[in-house]
Structure formats: C-alpha cells, structure tokens
Design a protein around this motif. Structure first.
Motif, PDB file in Angstrom:
ATOM      1  N   ALA A 198       9.143  -0.933  -0.353  1.00 57.71           N
ATOM      2  CA  ALA A 198       8.384  -1.615   0.696  1.00 57.71           C
ATOM      3  C   ALA A 198       7.082  -2.141   0.105  1.00 57.71           C
ATOM      4  O   ALA A 198       6.686  -1.781  -1.010  1.00 57.71           O
ATOM      5  CB  ALA A 198       8.129  -0.672   1.872  1.00 57.71           C
ATOM      6  N   TYR A 199       6.438  -2.973   0.880  1.00 54.46           N
ATOM      7  CA  TYR A 199       5.275  -3.737   0.433  1.00 54.46           C
ATOM      8  C   TYR A 199       4.227  -2.948  -0.370  1.00 54.46           C
ATOM      9  O   TYR A 199       3.897  -3.316  -1.504  1.00 54.46           O
ATOM     10  CB  TYR A 199       4.634  -4.407   1.675  1.00 54.46           C
ATOM     11  CG  TYR A 199       3.227  -4.884   1.456  1.00 54.46           C
ATOM     12  CD1 TYR A 199       2.976  -5.929   0.570  1.00 54.46           C
ATOM     13  CD2 TYR A 199       2.155  -4.296   2.114  1.00 54.46           C
ATOM     14  CE1 TYR A 199       1.676  -6.361   0.355  1.00 54.46           C
ATOM     15  CE2 TYR A 199       0.868  -4.724   1.909  1.00 54.46           C
ATOM     16  CZ  TYR A 199       0.622  -5.747   1.027  1.00 54.46           C
ATOM     17  OH  TYR A 199      -0.660  -6.160   0.797  1.00 54.46           O
ATOM     18  N   HIS A 200       3.693  -1.857   0.210  1.00 49.85           N
ATOM     19  CA  HIS A 200       2.570  -1.173  -0.449  1.00 49.85           C
ATOM     20  C   HIS A 200       2.928  -0.676  -1.846  1.00 49.85           C
ATOM     21  O   HIS A 200       2.135  -0.796  -2.781  1.00 49.85           O
ATOM     22  CB  HIS A 200       2.108   0.031   0.381  1.00 49.85           C
ATOM     23  CG  HIS A 200       1.480  -0.341   1.677  1.00 49.85           C
ATOM     24  ND1 HIS A 200       0.319  -1.091   1.753  1.00 49.85           N
ATOM     25  CD2 HIS A 200       1.823  -0.061   2.953  1.00 49.85           C
ATOM     26  CE1 HIS A 200      -0.011  -1.250   3.017  1.00 49.85           C
ATOM     27  NE2 HIS A 200       0.889  -0.645   3.767  1.00 49.85           N
ATOM     28  N   SER A 224      -4.679  -2.575   4.351  1.00 53.80           N
ATOM     29  CA  SER A 224      -3.711  -2.206   3.317  1.00 53.80           C
ATOM     30  C   SER A 224      -4.404  -1.605   2.104  1.00 53.80           C
ATOM     31  O   SER A 224      -3.835  -0.765   1.405  1.00 53.80           O
ATOM     32  CB  SER A 224      -2.941  -3.434   2.839  1.00 53.80           C
ATOM     33  OG  SER A 224      -2.247  -4.001   3.898  1.00 53.80           O
ATOM     34  N   ALA A 225      -5.611  -2.068   1.833  1.00 55.92           N
ATOM     35  CA  ALA A 225      -6.329  -1.575   0.650  1.00 55.92           C
ATOM     36  C   ALA A 225      -6.554  -0.068   0.751  1.00 55.92           C
ATOM     37  O   ALA A 225      -6.563   0.638  -0.258  1.00 55.92           O
ATOM     38  CB  ALA A 225      -7.654  -2.312   0.481  1.00 55.92           C
ATOM     39  N   LEU A 231      -2.298   5.237  -3.015  1.00 56.94           N
ATOM     40  CA  LEU A 231      -1.134   5.174  -3.908  1.00 56.94           C
ATOM     41  C   LEU A 231      -1.561   5.050  -5.364  1.00 56.94           C
ATOM     42  O   LEU A 231      -0.937   5.633  -6.262  1.00 56.94           O
ATOM     43  CB  LEU A 231      -0.228   3.988  -3.532  1.00 56.94           C
ATOM     44  CG  LEU A 231       0.560   4.155  -2.239  1.00 56.94           C
ATOM     45  CD1 LEU A 231       1.344   2.890  -1.931  1.00 56.94           C
ATOM     46  CD2 LEU A 231       1.519   5.350  -2.341  1.00 56.94           C
ATOM     47  N   GLN A 232      -2.638   4.296  -5.607  1.00 58.13           N
ATOM     48  CA  GLN A 232      -3.127   4.171  -6.984  1.00 58.13           C
ATOM     49  C   GLN A 232      -3.531   5.545  -7.515  1.00 58.13           C
ATOM     50  O   GLN A 232      -3.252   5.892  -8.661  1.00 58.13           O
ATOM     51  CB  GLN A 232      -4.312   3.194  -7.030  1.00 58.13           C
ATOM     52  CG  GLN A 232      -3.876   1.748  -6.848  1.00 58.13           C
ATOM     53  CD  GLN A 232      -4.920   0.894  -6.163  1.00 58.13           C
ATOM     54  OE1 GLN A 232      -6.041   1.343  -5.895  1.00 58.13           O
ATOM     55  NE2 GLN A 232      -4.568  -0.350  -5.862  1.00 58.13           N
ATOM     56  N   ALA A 233      -4.171   6.339  -6.652  1.00 57.52           N
ATOM     57  CA  ALA A 233      -4.580   7.677  -7.086  1.00 57.52           C
ATOM     58  C   ALA A 233      -3.355   8.549  -7.357  1.00 57.52           C
ATOM     59  O   ALA A 233      -3.290   9.250  -8.370  1.00 57.52           O
ATOM     60  CB  ALA A 233      -5.469   8.323  -6.027  1.00 57.52           C
ATOM     61  N   LEU A 234      -2.364   8.474  -6.495  1.00 60.11           N
ATOM     62  CA  LEU A 234      -1.188   9.329  -6.653  1.00 60.11           C
ATOM     63  C   LEU A 234      -0.348   8.931  -7.868  1.00 60.11           C
ATOM     64  O   LEU A 234       0.296   9.762  -8.490  1.00 60.11           O
ATOM     65  CB  LEU A 234      -0.316   9.273  -5.392  1.00 60.11           C
ATOM     66  CG  LEU A 234      -0.948   9.865  -4.128  1.00 60.11           C
ATOM     67  CD1 LEU A 234      -0.055   9.598  -2.914  1.00 60.11           C
ATOM     68  CD2 LEU A 234      -1.178  11.365  -4.284  1.00 60.11           C
ATOM     69  N   LEU A 235      -0.340   7.647  -8.189  1.00 60.84           N
ATOM     70  CA  LEU A 235       0.500   7.161  -9.291  1.00 60.84           C
ATOM     71  C   LEU A 235      -0.303   6.926 -10.569  1.00 60.84           C
ATOM     72  O   LEU A 235       0.211   6.374 -11.536  1.00 60.84           O
ATOM     73  CB  LEU A 235       1.214   5.867  -8.870  1.00 60.84           C
ATOM     74  CG  LEU A 235       2.258   6.039  -7.771  1.00 60.84           C
ATOM     75  CD1 LEU A 235       2.693   4.690  -7.209  1.00 60.84           C
ATOM     76  CD2 LEU A 235       3.471   6.803  -8.301  1.00 60.84           C
ATOM     77  N   ASP A 236      -1.579   7.310 -10.526  1.00 61.55           N
ATOM     78  CA  ASP A 236      -2.434   7.178 -11.698  1.00 61.55           C
ATOM     79  C   ASP A 236      -2.531   5.726 -12.183  1.00 61.55           C
ATOM     80  O   ASP A 236      -2.372   5.434 -13.358  1.00 61.55           O
ATOM     81  CB  ASP A 236      -1.861   8.087 -12.813  1.00 61.55           C
ATOM     82  CG  ASP A 236      -2.947   8.515 -13.776  1.00 61.55           C
ATOM     83  OD1 ASP A 236      -4.125   8.325 -13.442  1.00 61.55           O
ATOM     84  OD2 ASP A 236      -2.595   9.005 -14.871  1.00 61.55           O
ATOM     85  N   LEU A 237      -2.750   4.840 -11.247  1.00 57.75           N
ATOM     86  CA  LEU A 237      -2.868   3.414 -11.551  1.00 57.75           C
ATOM     87  C   LEU A 237      -4.318   2.979 -11.354  1.00 57.75           C
ATOM     88  O   LEU A 237      -5.030   3.563 -10.532  1.00 57.75           O
ATOM     89  CB  LEU A 237      -1.977   2.591 -10.603  1.00 57.75           C
ATOM     90  CG  LEU A 237      -0.482   2.917 -10.622  1.00 57.75           C
ATOM     91  CD1 LEU A 237       0.244   2.182  -9.499  1.00 57.75           C
ATOM     92  CD2 LEU A 237       0.125   2.564 -11.976  1.00 57.75           C
TER      93      LEU A 237
END
Ligand code: GLU
Length: 284
Positions: A198-200, A224-225, A231-237
C-alpha cells in the motif's frame, strides 16, 4: 563536509490525466531541484494495477515534457519493485509490527459506526486470536496487513523522538520541526488485500532507495508524513525534509481533482495554451 545533493521527486499515479494541480506540484519539485543544483526524479506510483492504465502513464511523460520538465532515466515504476516492498513487510511481520486484517470495507464502515469511543477506535487492536487467524489463513480468506501502532510504540519505546522537518506548510500552517503523531492515522494498511502493498510502505522505501532528500508535494499529504516518519524509524530509513505546498483551486474555488477531468493538461494543450503561459500562470 559538502552538503548532500538535493534530490526531489514527482510521484504521480497513472489513474487519470494530469491537471493544473499536478503541473504546480511537478514544477515545484523540479524548480526546487534546479535552484539547489540538485536532481529531479519522476516516479510512477502504479501499484494498483486495476486503476492504473498505460495510456495515462504515457500521457504523464508527454504532459511533463510539454511543460518543459526533464527527469532522470530509468523512471522507477513501483509495480517493478514488489519484491522490495514484500521484503520490508516480511521484516515488519517477523518483528510482530503488523497484523492481518480480514475485514471488508463494509465491516470496517460498520465497525466505525458502532464504535463507542469515536471512529478511530475501530482501526486499533483488531488482530485476531492466533487459532482463529490460522483458520482463516488456511481457508484462503483474503487479508490486508495493518501496522500495529501499539507494537510499533513498544518497539521504539515511545513516539516522542519522531520528528520531521517541514519546510513548507501543513494545512493548518504547520511549519518547522514537527513532532510526528502517527496515531492520527490509526493502524494504517501497509499491504492491501488485492495489491500486496500500500501507499505508505511503497513511498518510504522508494524515497529511501532513490535518495530523495526533499519531498515536495501537496498539503493534502501532510498527514501522511506522520505515518511515513514512523515507518522510516521502524525500517531504519533516512527521513527526507518535507515541503508541502498549498493545493491549487480552480476558478470555482474547488480544488483540482483527478476525477473531474476538467482542465487536464492535455485539454489545455489542445486548446492552444503554451507551456510558457501555463508556467507563468502557476508562478514559475
Ligand atoms: N502518488 C501520490 C499521488 O498521486 C503522491 C505520493 C507522494 O507524493 O507521496 O497523489
């Protein structure tokens, strides 16, 4: 140390023809890259194969070229990177950060209506008992994957440190350093039943893979940000800088939307408008 190169992107979905609002967004991202001596990327967000059409995609290239934009090749098309999104989802699943949601749209709507403590209640904690879940998977029932905010908060300890920089403005004038409040979106869907992503989820992976430093887009995506920061924190991005811009309104005061195909760039083109005139009108 030299500043990293500024990288912006325009990321339309080929589900209709581009309109003035898209032109404004694309020009904002393109001109920001040019002004900063950076790079501009075009990305095709085509995960929804039922709504996306090749002729709309072809029209995006044509319309943007007409407008005078240039972008790097090859263009990233989301539909070609499903494995990448799948791997990220698998990572989240292994860590217990997502759960299966078997509910249909109608069931969700009903749950919201009957939710005693406000609408969002319906989107939290909807995971099933393990044996019930296993039974439904076994029976081949379709399900979406939702992010578990409770598990995410537990994994990170707290959402307090989640901050992003807003160089533009959110719809209520939000600007500067923003504390992400992912709770507002509830347990968002990260993988749709029909599409598998999905989008995010796709957006945070792509922005990272493409080295996007500045996300320039309409303020309708400001909320959305908050989710994307989590998600960036969870995926280390890495987290890009955000620059949300106001949405353009037509002469009737209504925002441009893809569903009303008035004032598409193709119509403007065929009615004899020049790209210079449109850029001028849009302030570029
Ligand atoms: N594909 C989204 C749209 O067409 C834009 C996504 C984004 O800029 O993050 O609205």
């Amino acid at each position: 140390m030299p500043e990293p190169t500024l990288v912006t992107r325009f990321a339309p979905s080929p589900t209709g023809y581009l309109h003035r609002g898209h032109a404004f967004s694309a020009l904002s991202a393109f001109c920001a890259a040019q002004a900063g001596g950076g790079r501009f990327i075009l990305r095709i967000e085509d995960i929804d194969r039922t709504r996306c059409r090749p002729d709309y995609e072809a029209a995006i290239y044509e319309d943007l070229a007409w407008l005078g934009l240039e972008w790097e090749q090859p263009v990233r098309r989301q539909s070609e990177h499903m494995d990448d999104y799948g791997a990220a989802l698998f990572n989240l699943a292994e860590r217990g950060l997502v759960y299966r949601c078997f509910r249909t749209r109608r069931e969700i709507a009903e749950a919201i209506e009957s939710a005693p403590h406000g609408a969002m209640e319906a989107f939290f904690g909807a995971s099933l008992a393990p044996d019930e879940e296993a039974r439904r998977v076994e029976a081949g029932e379709a399900y979406a994957w939702r992010l578990s905010l409770a598990a995410a908060e537990h994994a990170l300890g707290s959402f307090k440190g989640l901050i992003f920089q807003e160089d533009g403005h959110g719809p209520s004038g939000e600007h500067g350093l923003i504390k992400a409040a992912p709770m507002i979106g509830g347990d968002v869907v990260l993988a749709r039943k029909d599409v598998g992503v999905a989008y995010h989820l796709a957006v945070v992976i792509d922005d990272a893979r493409q080295g996007v430093t500045h996300v320039v887009r309409g303020e309708d995506l400001f909320q959305s940000a908050h989710v994307q920061r989590l998600l960036q924190a969870l995926l280390d991005l890495p987290t890009p800088i955000y620059r949300h811009h106001p949405l353009l309104a037509g002469s009737d005061g209504k925002r441009f939307a893809k569903r009303d195909q008035a004032e598409t760039l193709r119509k403007l083109r065929t009615s004899g408008m020049t790209p210079q005139a449109l850029r001028g009108e849009l302030g570029f």
